[in-house]
Design an enzyme around this catalytic site. Structure first.
Site, PDB file in Angstrom:
ATOM      1  N   ARG A  82       0.851  -1.233  -0.031  1.00 18.47           N
ATOM      2  CA  ARG A  82      -0.039  -0.083   0.000  1.00 18.47           C
ATOM      3  C   ARG A  82       0.987   1.333  -0.013  1.00 18.47           C
ATOM      4  O   ARG A  82       2.023   1.131   0.421  1.00 18.47           O
ATOM      5  CB  ARG A  82      -0.956  -0.059   1.297  1.00 18.47           C
ATOM      6  CG  ARG A  82      -1.750  -1.162   1.222  1.00 18.47           C
ATOM      7  CD  ARG A  82      -2.515  -1.081   2.653  1.00 18.47           C
ATOM      8  NE  ARG A  82      -3.547  -2.205   2.800  1.00 18.47           N
ATOM      9  CZ  ARG A  82      -3.165  -3.238   3.310  1.00 18.47           C
ATOM     10  NH1 ARG A  82      -2.075  -3.566   3.922  1.00 18.47           N
ATOM     11  NH2 ARG A  82      -4.269  -4.269   3.688  1.00 18.47           N
ATOM     12  N   LYS A 105      -2.375  -2.142   7.761  1.00 20.01           N
ATOM     13  CA  LYS A 105      -3.403  -1.910   8.573  1.00 20.01           C
ATOM     14  C   LYS A 105      -3.388  -2.418   9.871  1.00 20.01           C
ATOM     15  O   LYS A 105      -3.447  -3.666  10.074  1.00 20.01           O
ATOM     16  CB  LYS A 105      -4.760  -2.233   7.500  1.00 20.01           C
ATOM     17  CG  LYS A 105      -4.978  -1.352   6.445  1.00 20.01           C
ATOM     18  CD  LYS A 105      -6.285  -1.946   5.924  1.00 20.01           C
ATOM     19  CE  LYS A 105      -6.596  -0.855   4.666  1.00 20.01           C
ATOM     20  NZ  LYS A 105      -7.923  -1.171   4.129  1.00 20.01           N
ATOM     21  N   HIS A 144      -2.839   2.432  -5.788  1.00 24.50           N
ATOM     22  CA  HIS A 144      -3.293   1.090  -5.556  1.00 24.50           C
ATOM     23  C   HIS A 144      -3.647   0.247  -6.727  1.00 24.50           C
ATOM     24  O   HIS A 144      -3.796  -0.889  -6.580  1.00 24.50           O
ATOM     25  CB  HIS A 144      -5.010   1.313  -4.670  1.00 24.50           C
ATOM     26  CG  HIS A 144      -5.006   0.407  -3.734  1.00 24.50           C
ATOM     27  ND1 HIS A 144      -4.321   0.444  -2.438  1.00 24.50           N
ATOM     28  CD2 HIS A 144      -6.129  -0.606  -3.470  1.00 24.50           C
ATOM     29  CE1 HIS A 144      -4.813  -0.361  -1.782  1.00 24.50           C
ATOM     30  NE2 HIS A 144      -5.819  -1.195  -2.165  1.00 24.50           N
ATOM     31  N   ARG A 183      -0.785  -2.206  -6.801  1.00 25.11           N
ATOM     32  CA  ARG A 183      -1.048  -3.231  -5.993  1.00 25.11           C
ATOM     33  C   ARG A 183      -1.964  -4.206  -6.616  1.00 25.11           C
ATOM     34  O   ARG A 183      -1.879  -5.292  -6.368  1.00 25.11           O
ATOM     35  CB  ARG A 183      -1.663  -2.884  -4.513  1.00 25.11           C
ATOM     36  CG  ARG A 183      -1.972  -3.884  -3.572  1.00 25.11           C
ATOM     37  CD  ARG A 183      -2.159  -2.916  -2.172  1.00 25.11           C
ATOM     38  NE  ARG A 183      -3.077  -3.729  -1.315  1.00 25.11           N
ATOM     39  CZ  ARG A 183      -2.552  -4.387  -0.294  1.00 25.11           C
ATOM     40  NH1 ARG A 183      -1.109  -4.438  -0.302  1.00 25.11           N
ATOM     41  NH2 ARG A 183      -3.247  -5.024   0.466  1.00 25.11           N
ATOM     42  N   HIS A 207      -4.074  -9.065   3.360  1.00 28.06           N
ATOM     43  CA  HIS A 207      -5.263  -9.099   3.516  1.00 28.06           C
ATOM     44  C   HIS A 207      -5.585 -10.106   4.914  1.00 28.06           C
ATOM     45  O   HIS A 207      -5.386 -11.148   5.062  1.00 28.06           O
ATOM     46  CB  HIS A 207      -5.950  -9.802   2.488  1.00 28.06           C
ATOM     47  CG  HIS A 207      -6.014  -8.713   1.429  1.00 28.06           C
ATOM     48  ND1 HIS A 207      -6.081  -9.215  -0.031  1.00 28.06           N
ATOM     49  CD2 HIS A 207      -5.944  -7.310   0.853  1.00 28.06           C
ATOM     50  CE1 HIS A 207      -6.123  -8.021  -0.652  1.00 28.06           C
ATOM     51  NE2 HIS A 207      -5.759  -6.958  -0.226  1.00 28.06           N
ATOM     52  N   TYR A 264      -9.296 -10.689  -7.076  1.00 30.80           N
ATOM     53  CA  TYR A 264      -8.321 -10.954  -8.135  1.00 30.80           C
ATOM     54  C   TYR A 264      -8.640 -12.020  -9.009  1.00 30.80           C
ATOM     55  O   TYR A 264      -8.137 -12.065 -10.171  1.00 30.80           O
ATOM     56  CB  TYR A 264      -6.841 -10.576  -7.611  1.00 30.80           C
ATOM     57  CG  TYR A 264      -6.709  -9.281  -6.764  1.00 30.80           C
ATOM     58  CD1 TYR A 264      -6.614  -8.136  -7.439  1.00 30.80           C
ATOM     59  CD2 TYR A 264      -6.575  -9.558  -5.250  1.00 30.80           C
ATOM     60  CE1 TYR A 264      -6.509  -7.165  -7.038  1.00 30.80           C
ATOM     61  CE2 TYR A 264      -6.382  -8.162  -4.896  1.00 30.80           C
ATOM     62  CZ  TYR A 264      -6.475  -7.045  -5.442  1.00 30.80           C
ATOM     63  OH  TYR A 264      -6.150  -5.882  -4.941  1.00 30.80           O
TER      64      TYR A 264
END
Length: 300
Positions: A149, A173, A246, A249, A272, A281
């Site tokens: 990110r 995150k 992004h 990414r 994730h 994806y």
């Protein structure tokens, strides 16, 4: 209690106790500020379900996207749940608040050929030795090569990289730390930047920074500068008017799956929390495969 004061206390709670990312907290704070304006800055106890529904209806009339409406509803539910736990309200008015489901849109992804052309251009520009060109090439290689990110890239310190192993330690995150791999092109680009580019940028500031990537004044580079860079160089290659970091990414994840990578391995690389987030994806790959089939097969 005044709504505005409660909203600020909630934002502090998200940042200091739940340790959400500053970007997420900013979004929630903005949503709640908008709710306060819509409610006429009423007292917290005066806000009921109809007030919340009217707030979302106004956002719909403004043309806000379904994803924005869903986030606003989530912000309100999270806020009032916390307010009830704190004894600030007797009842949670957001329990029956329903927002439109997020529409599933496939992310913008550049082709492998487009990425090769883009990075070849950046490598050629960096060969001249300009500090900014060396830095920009290294940034793009890291965003695509490691699939990180923009906040993770900006937060990288020099000591976070192991150039020999081709790995980096990033803070994702929820302040979750993970180690990500990157390839030889990214390692070479970062090595060239550290040797010939970063010292020149660092000399522009009186204070030494541990940051890997430096801005024009010698301090840690900001997300806005990275957004500007990616928008300028990537948009022509994907045919999009607006594009951000992004997208690199998204592109990295899609290319990993196209190349046969395991879905759970991609989940680990991207950081994730849920495999469901990574599965988007697989839909991108399927869309690309279907498009190729329709163009190439005589019986399509």
């Amino acid at each position: 209690m005044e709504f505005r004061s409660a909203a600020e206390a909630f934002a502090d709670h998200l940042l200091q106790v739940r340790r959400l990312s500053p970007a997420t907290v900013r979004a929630y704070r903005s949503d709640l500020r908008d709710l306060g304006v819509s409610a006429g800055d009423a007292d917290l106890s005066a806000i009921d379900l109809e007030t919340l529904r009217d707030w979302l209806w106004r956002a719909t009339q403004r043309g806000d996207a379904r994803s924005t409406l869903a986030r606003r509803a989530a912000a309100a539910r999270s806020f009032f749940s916390w307010a009830q736990e704190q004894g600030l309200v007797e009842h949670d008015p957001s329990v029956r608040l329903i927002a439109p489901k997020r529409g599933r849109t496939l992310p913008t992804v550049a082709s492998a050929d487009a990425m090769t052309a883009l990075l070849d251009q950046q490598r050629a520009a960096a060969a001249g030795g300009d500090p900014h060109a060396l830095r920009d090439h290294a940034i793009l290689e890291m965003l695509y090569g490691a699939g990180i990110r923009v906040s993770e890239l900006c937060g990288l310190d020099i000591d976070d990289l192991d150039l020999d192993r081709g790995t980096g330690r990033v803070l994702g995150k929820g302040s979750k730390e993970r180690v990500v791999p990157y390839g030889i092109p990214a390692r070479d680009a970062v090595g060239a930047y550290l040797t010939r580019g970063r010292p020149a940028l660092a000399s522009r500031s009186d204070k030494a920074s541990p940051a890997l990537f430096l801005g024009a004044r010698g301090g840690r580079i900001g997300a806005r500068a990275v957004y500007t860079l990616v928008a300028e160089v990537l948009a022509p290659h994907v045919g999009a008017a607006t594009i951000g970091p992004h997208a690199l990414r998204h592109t990295a994840a899609t290319h990993l799956l196209d190349g046969g990578a395991d879905l759970r391995a991609v989940q680990e690389i991207l950081g994730h929390a849920s495999l469901g987030t990574t599965q988007i994806y697989t839909h991108v790959s399927a869309e690309r495969l279907t498009a190729t089939y329709r163009l190439a097969h005589p019986r399509a």
